[in-house]
Design an enzyme around this catalytic site. Structure first.
Site, short mmCIF file in Angstrom:
data_model
loop_
_atom_site.label_atom_id
_atom_site.label_comp_id
_atom_site.label_asym_id
_atom_site.label_seq_id
_atom_site.Cartn_x
_atom_site.Cartn_y
_atom_site.Cartn_z
N CYS A 150 0.83 -1.21 0.00
CA CYS A 150 0.00 0.00 0.00
C CYS A 150 0.87 1.25 0.00
O CYS A 150 1.42 1.64 1.04
CB CYS A 150 -0.92 -0.03 1.22
SG CYS A 150 -1.91 1.47 1.39
N CYS A 198 -0.39 4.11 2.20
CA CYS A 198 -0.12 3.93 3.64
C CYS A 198 1.36 4.17 3.96
O CYS A 198 1.67 4.81 4.96
CB CYS A 198 -0.47 2.51 4.09
SG CYS A 198 -2.02 1.86 3.46
N ASP A 199 2.24 3.61 3.17
CA ASP A 199 3.66 3.54 3.56
C ASP A 199 4.61 4.37 2.69
O ASP A 199 5.80 4.45 3.00
CB ASP A 199 4.13 2.07 3.51
CG ASP A 199 3.36 1.20 4.50
OD1 ASP A 199 2.92 1.74 5.52
OD2 ASP A 199 3.21 0.00 4.24
#
Ligand code: NAP
Length: 304
Positions: A133, A136-137
């Protein structure tokens, strides 16, 4: 025979949020979870995009959410759902690895799993350079070199997102044409810091404490690229077959259910990543949990 008002399948963000909202509507809520509570978010170290909680750790978020649901009266059972039937009396009967449970309404919050490459190093470096992701990261790789594996909309959108953060992004695709929308492909090909590797598959991921290289199989042989992070975006797969005889799933297995989380089976709701939706994120999973539980409580009020 065990009974409950709302049976929630899956203790990820959608399922636990549904439990919180269900309990606060004075419903008895029972959650089934076959592995660890928390779902996908436990693989994220710092959550930077959940409103009001910047930087919270994924495992910590899941633990607090689980505690919050239990404190409100939720029963979390670590049991696997084996089958689910609906009777003429409106009651659902679930057979689980721990026995039978009857429920007035069911919320499927079964999530979707990122498909894995299955290559050496992928599991070893999970959350240490391997991610599923970019939203997200991605921020952890500011100014660094990353790779995205895949050729669909997700992969190309992740590559574009990362191109705005990273110094260099390698896009690794097993063919020479993309599934992604034409305009997205054009943007990727025009991006000065995205290098596309066609006819490339991942042989292995290398590193020490963290990822430091990806080794590709290309027509000329092996190619080693030094980098800091790898984003695998080769599609998601829901696991909803135990519901397929009760309601409509789409051709890829997701529940056919809109923003109200209603499936085509009355009393069965679908919340979070497991239903058709344009954005699969923590915040949309939580929103679905709230909606599904509120409508499940209303459904129970009308039918029981
Ligand atoms: P997808 O469209 O199924 O694409 C998966 C990609 O990964 C394909 O390019 C596929 O290659 C590749 N792939 C699959 N297995 C692989 C493997 N083992 N090794 C290497 N490559 C592999 O998945 P997605 O991109 O996650 O999108 C899922 C759905 O959501 C799609 O319908 C997509 O259009 C939609 N979506 C839409 C948007 C948007 O509209 N903005 C954004 C994201 C996703 P091949 O092409 O060779 O099969």
């Amino acid at each position: 025979m065990r009974t409950t008002d709302i049976l929630i399948v899956g203790a990820g963000t959608a399922g636990l949020t549904a439990a919180i909202y269900g309990c606060r509507s004075a419903m008895k809520c029972t959650v089934l979870e076959r592995e660890m509570y928390g779902g996908q978010i436990i693989n994220t170290t710092d959550i930077e995009n959940y409103p009001g909680m910047p930087g919270v750790d994924g495992a910590q978020f899941a633990t607090v959410l689980h505690q919050q649901a239990e404190d409100l009266g939720t029963e979390v059972l670590f049991e696997d759902l084996i089958s689910l039937e609906k009777g003429d009396d409106h009651w659902f009967t679930a057979v689980t690895s721990g026995g039978e449970i009857r429920a007035k309404a069911v919320i499927a919050a079964t999530g979707a799993r990122h498909r894995k490459l299955g290559c050496e190093g992928e599991d070893k470096f999970l959350a240490r350079g391997v991610s599923y992701c970019a939203t997200c990261d991605g921020a952890f790789y500011r100014g660094k070199t990353t790779a995205v594996v895949g050729g669909g909309n997700s992969a190309l959108e992740e590559a574009l997102y990362l191109a705005g953060i990273c110094e260099k992004v390698h896009l690794i695709h097993r063919r020479d044409t993309f599934r992604a929308h034409k305009k997205t492909v054009e943007r990727v090909l025009a991006a000065p810091n995205i290098e596309v590797h066609y006819f490339a598959t991942t042989a292995r991921i290398e590193g020490d404490k963290k990822v430091n290289a990806i080794v590709l199989n290309v027509p000329e042989g092996e190619k080693r690229i030094e980098l800091d992070g790898i984003f695998v975006a080769i599609g998601l797969a829901p696991e909803n077959q135990q519901f397929a005889h009760l309601c409509q799933l789409d051709e890829t297995g997701y529940f056919v259910a809109g923003e109200d989380c209603r499936t085509t089976c009355e009393g069965l709701f679908a919340a979070g990543d497991t239903r058709q939706k344009p954005l699969r994120q923590l915040v949309t999973a939580a929103a679905d949990g709230a909606v599904a539980a509120s409508l499940a409580a209303a459904y129970i009020g009308e039918n029981f």
